[in-house]
Design an enzyme around this catalytic site. Structure first.
Site, mmCIF file in Angstrom:
data_model
loop_
_atom_site.group_PDB
_atom_site.id
_atom_site.type_symbol
_atom_site.label_atom_id
_atom_site.label_comp_id
_atom_site.label_asym_id
_atom_site.label_seq_id
_atom_site.Cartn_x
_atom_site.Cartn_y
_atom_site.Cartn_z
ATOM 1 N N GLN A 169 -25.657 78.909 -11.945
ATOM 2 C CA GLN A 169 -25.561 77.462 -12.125
ATOM 3 C C GLN A 169 -24.340 77.188 -12.990
ATOM 4 O O GLN A 169 -24.384 77.309 -14.211
ATOM 5 C CB GLN A 169 -26.851 76.942 -12.757
ATOM 6 C CG GLN A 169 -28.095 77.324 -11.957
ATOM 7 C CD GLN A 169 -28.215 76.594 -10.618
ATOM 8 O OE1 GLN A 169 -28.273 75.372 -10.584
ATOM 9 N NE2 GLN A 169 -28.231 77.344 -9.518
ATOM 10 N N ALA A 219 -34.265 68.153 -12.615
ATOM 11 C CA ALA A 219 -33.743 69.373 -11.988
ATOM 12 C C ALA A 219 -32.228 69.299 -11.796
ATOM 13 O O ALA A 219 -31.608 68.267 -12.056
ATOM 14 C CB ALA A 219 -34.444 69.593 -10.654
ATOM 15 N N HIS A 220 -31.665 70.382 -11.339
ATOM 16 C CA HIS A 220 -30.204 70.452 -11.233
ATOM 17 C C HIS A 220 -29.633 69.405 -10.289
ATOM 18 O O HIS A 220 -30.161 69.167 -9.224
ATOM 19 C CB HIS A 220 -29.703 71.850 -10.859
ATOM 20 C CG HIS A 220 -30.296 72.476 -9.654
ATOM 21 N ND1 HIS A 220 -29.879 73.687 -9.173
ATOM 22 C CD2 HIS A 220 -31.281 72.079 -8.819
ATOM 23 C CE1 HIS A 220 -30.565 74.010 -8.113
ATOM 24 N NE2 HIS A 220 -31.417 73.048 -7.876
ATOM 25 N N ASN A 221 -28.548 68.790 -10.786
ATOM 26 C CA ASN A 221 -27.816 67.783 -10.028
ATOM 27 C C ASN A 221 -28.579 66.496 -9.780
ATOM 28 O O ASN A 221 -28.143 65.655 -8.995
ATOM 29 C CB ASN A 221 -27.297 68.368 -8.712
ATOM 30 C CG ASN A 221 -26.351 69.514 -8.989
ATOM 31 O OD1 ASN A 221 -26.703 70.676 -8.829
ATOM 32 N ND2 ASN A 221 -25.176 69.201 -9.480
ATOM 33 N N SER A 246 -31.054 67.310 -7.063
ATOM 34 C CA SER A 246 -30.177 66.330 -6.432
ATOM 35 C C SER A 246 -30.851 65.002 -6.122
ATOM 36 O O SER A 246 -30.269 64.174 -5.411
ATOM 37 C CB SER A 246 -29.549 66.900 -5.151
ATOM 38 O OG SER A 246 -28.796 68.050 -5.463
#
EC number: 2.3.1.191
Lengths: 339, 339, 339
Positions: C199, C240-242, C260
């Protein structure tokens, strides 16, 4: 800090076919839409194919199929998503720290710590613990008495590992995670209230396991809680006492196993899936988000419950109230159908 | 490290009737299926009776009824599960540490700390805090200004206790738990955005409370958030500001009380039960897993919502979509029924 | 520790009209039912109007309307709840600590730390990190390499902030929170198991953001995870990521955004709302407790799913089982309706 690499060495590492100049320098990774000069991108999801021709990426990881009509520089691989994952480590700016033990760390004299490790400020390693070669223990993390951490593992800041926990090699344990706290064991007392059941089992975790932030894995009541090799746990996951997670199973955020639940190998639990206690889920099962698994699953496949359609609140209220009348409705339908 | 005990002293402690040799040494506890030489087991759940005759356990805790036909060594007790819970402490290998304050701990000069306590490395105790006799504060834990921790309590590694929190005696607080963080108090501003409401209440926690890993108990907005005596909270539990948890209530993982929710005494909330704000649940209520408690409960008993049947995903999709049509279906059924 | 203030200065600060003696001293805030001598209260919720006449509060924050018939001392303001929120800071006993860096803190030589900050015991600030003016970093917190924390921010005990995280001014980050841990990025390998996706994105957080206890915000896979200005996150939240959280959006406990997912500005997510990955929720959306947002929302308004009526367990079982028959029931109703 970050290095740059030639397209040639990247293609060689990935075992892909380079269509372009092997000397081109790559300094980073990015999405098709955002990539620019010096950046490598990839096309994994067909729905992003529309961004391919206009992408400013220096090069793109493509399948043979998508590469056919692509005029730019690319590396042809079998699985562009996997190739991107494989090369991602090369561009990770979070450099591993140099080996050494910070002066403020408290390492018990009876602990065994390999020479080539990084142990950050205020890390505590208790008696009879074992920290293997290549490990990184970030600041303020805690490893209890008798616990062992396998080679090349990463333990984030403020991680808590209780006593008598066995963790394999290549682990990544994120901040706030707790491994080996007491399972929730209580027995009702005849005069009311609860008698604590001391949790005298441990935790056994295989190799190459990732444990997300704020995730907890409780120790067993009598025997160990077990997490297999290659298991990937997201954040806020709960593995209760004596639960078993099979090899290579992945669990997304908020998913949890209640006491003594067993999930097989190669399963995927989406977010907020909970498995009730003392049941078994076989290998190769996928479970959709927010499902409550109330009974054992014995056949591979995809399973669901719980997640009902999204709609405006007023509409939901009208429908939701009918759920409370559903048995009556069903009986009426049966009666009408018979008539 | 672990001691061994004679069957005679175990039977005496449990007030049970020993059928066997009082001098037999017991070195551990285990399940009927896994127990071997020197291990004591128990039969609590009738579904495990099939494992009794073949068990290699040195002795078994049994009821008078199950003991009737058992030929091996046993201790007859009223409640084998409770007896197992009671004796479990004897076999807990997680030895309490010797009293003493680690050189790296930061104890404020204005804090009051009893002589007979264990305070581990990097523990921080702020001004006017009070740590009572027999407490164990594990490494890297934090006790804020003016907070007090009652006698014989255990505070795990990396626990955070904010200022002005009162915790009774015999507490067990697991790693990653947070007590006394601000409640989620915000007021909408006329021009958009939020005005923080400073949380000036505290937290009051009774005696013999267990708080699981990664569990949070917020401080009150104006008055205290209150957790009664004997309350048992599993991991990832959330007690919001001004919520009240009655004596001896148990809450399993992910269960939460929203702001000012009140749950009575002797209740059991299964996993992922959430109680919305400003409602009351009376004493002696059981709530099944994943229920959302949207209104007050005034009668003891078992309550549910939410957890729908598990089924293959394709089947679930067919049924789930109908939930969105349920009001229309119900109206049609009513119309047909009238016709 | 707490100061007292005159009603006159309070009314002036709030821009309210004082009806009473400006010299009256106020020593605290409390609810209408519990307030006593020297305490200021407020009437915000019409359902508490019954407590107004009998309240022993020294003074009350009221609207012009509720003040009409009130005979006691009051301050008339447009929005009593907002006024209470605004004045609450004056009565917050959790005093900010004096500036200074504790001797046990580990501040890297290449970190930039303003002069007027409080840095508690065992705090770790790594290389190239930047701690701006007026910040308070509580004991045992961790700030990774290259991360920056804006002016006047509060970082609670045992908070973990990974490397390359950018946090704006006025942040409040509660204990146990984790910012910048790896997103859950894994790619399936052809021979089974998972390839980690490093990441390499970061986290960007705006000004005046509050992050609750045990809440996690993951770093992005390629680009940054983004949290806007004025965002308020309760405990146990997962970003969460993005994922992207728009300005002034509030998320209650256990609510989470999958990878996302994008939520717009001025949204309110109640407890345990989860938004699945790669979808968008527009501005000004409210989502009720325990809703699973499975598709994009493009119109402002209130949306729901999931939370079905609470009822006795036996009744729930009868209804719940019918959910599994719902498609069949619907088909029968359709057939009957056509006949």
């Amino acid at each position: 800090m970050s290095r740059d690499y030639s397209l040639g060495e990247i293609a060689a590492y990935l075992g892909g076919e380079l269509r372009g100049d092997a000397e081109t320098r790559i300094i980073g990774l990015n999405t098709l839409q955002s990539a620019g000069e010096g950046q490598l991108s990839f096309l994994a999801n067909p729905k992003y194919v529309k961004y391919l021709s206009g992408s400013l990426a220096e090069a793109v990881l493509l399948t043979a199929d998508t590469a056919k009509t692509f005029k730019g520089c690319c590396i042809v691989v079998r699985d562009p998503y996997l190739a991107y994952a494989q090369i991602s480590a090369w561009f990770d700016a979070s450099q591993k720290k140099s080996f050494g033990i910070h002066a403020t760390a408290s390492i018990h004299a009876a602990a065994t710590v390999a020479d080539d490790v990084y142990i950050g400020p205020n890390v505590v390693v208790e008696a009879d613990a074992n920290i293997d070669s290549g490990c990184h223990l970030e600041a303020n993390s805690f490893v209890g008495a008798g616990s062992s951490i396998g080679a090349n593992s990463f333990v984030g800041a403020n991680v808590s590992i209780y006593h008598d926990v066995e963790i394999g090699s290549g682990a990544i344990i994120h901040s706030g995670a707790v491994v080996g706290a007491d399972g929730f064991g209580i027995a009702p007392k005849p005069d009311g209230g609860w008698q604590k059941i001391h949790q005298i089992g441990g935790v056994t975790i295989g190799d190459n396991v990732e444990i997300g932030a704020c995730t907890s894995i409780d120790r067993g009541a009598l025997q160990d809680t077990r997490v297999g090799n290659g298991v990937k746990l997201d954040n806020h996951v709960q593995i209760a006492h004596n639960a078993v997670v099979g090899d290579n199973t992945a669990m997304a955020a908020y998913s949890g196993l209640a006491g003594s639940a067993e999930v097989g190998s190669n399963c995927i639990l989406a977010g907020d899936v909970c498995v009730v206690g003392h049941i078994k889920v076989c290998d190769n099962v996928q479970i959709t988000a927010r499902t409550l698994v109330t009974k054992s699953i014995t056949e591979p496949g995809s399973y669901s419950s719980g997640a009902t359609p999204l709609m405006p609140t007023a509409e939901w209220r009208r429908n939701s109230v009918r759920i409370g009348q559903l048995d009556k409705i069903a009986r009426t339908v049966n009666k009408l159908n018979k008539e």
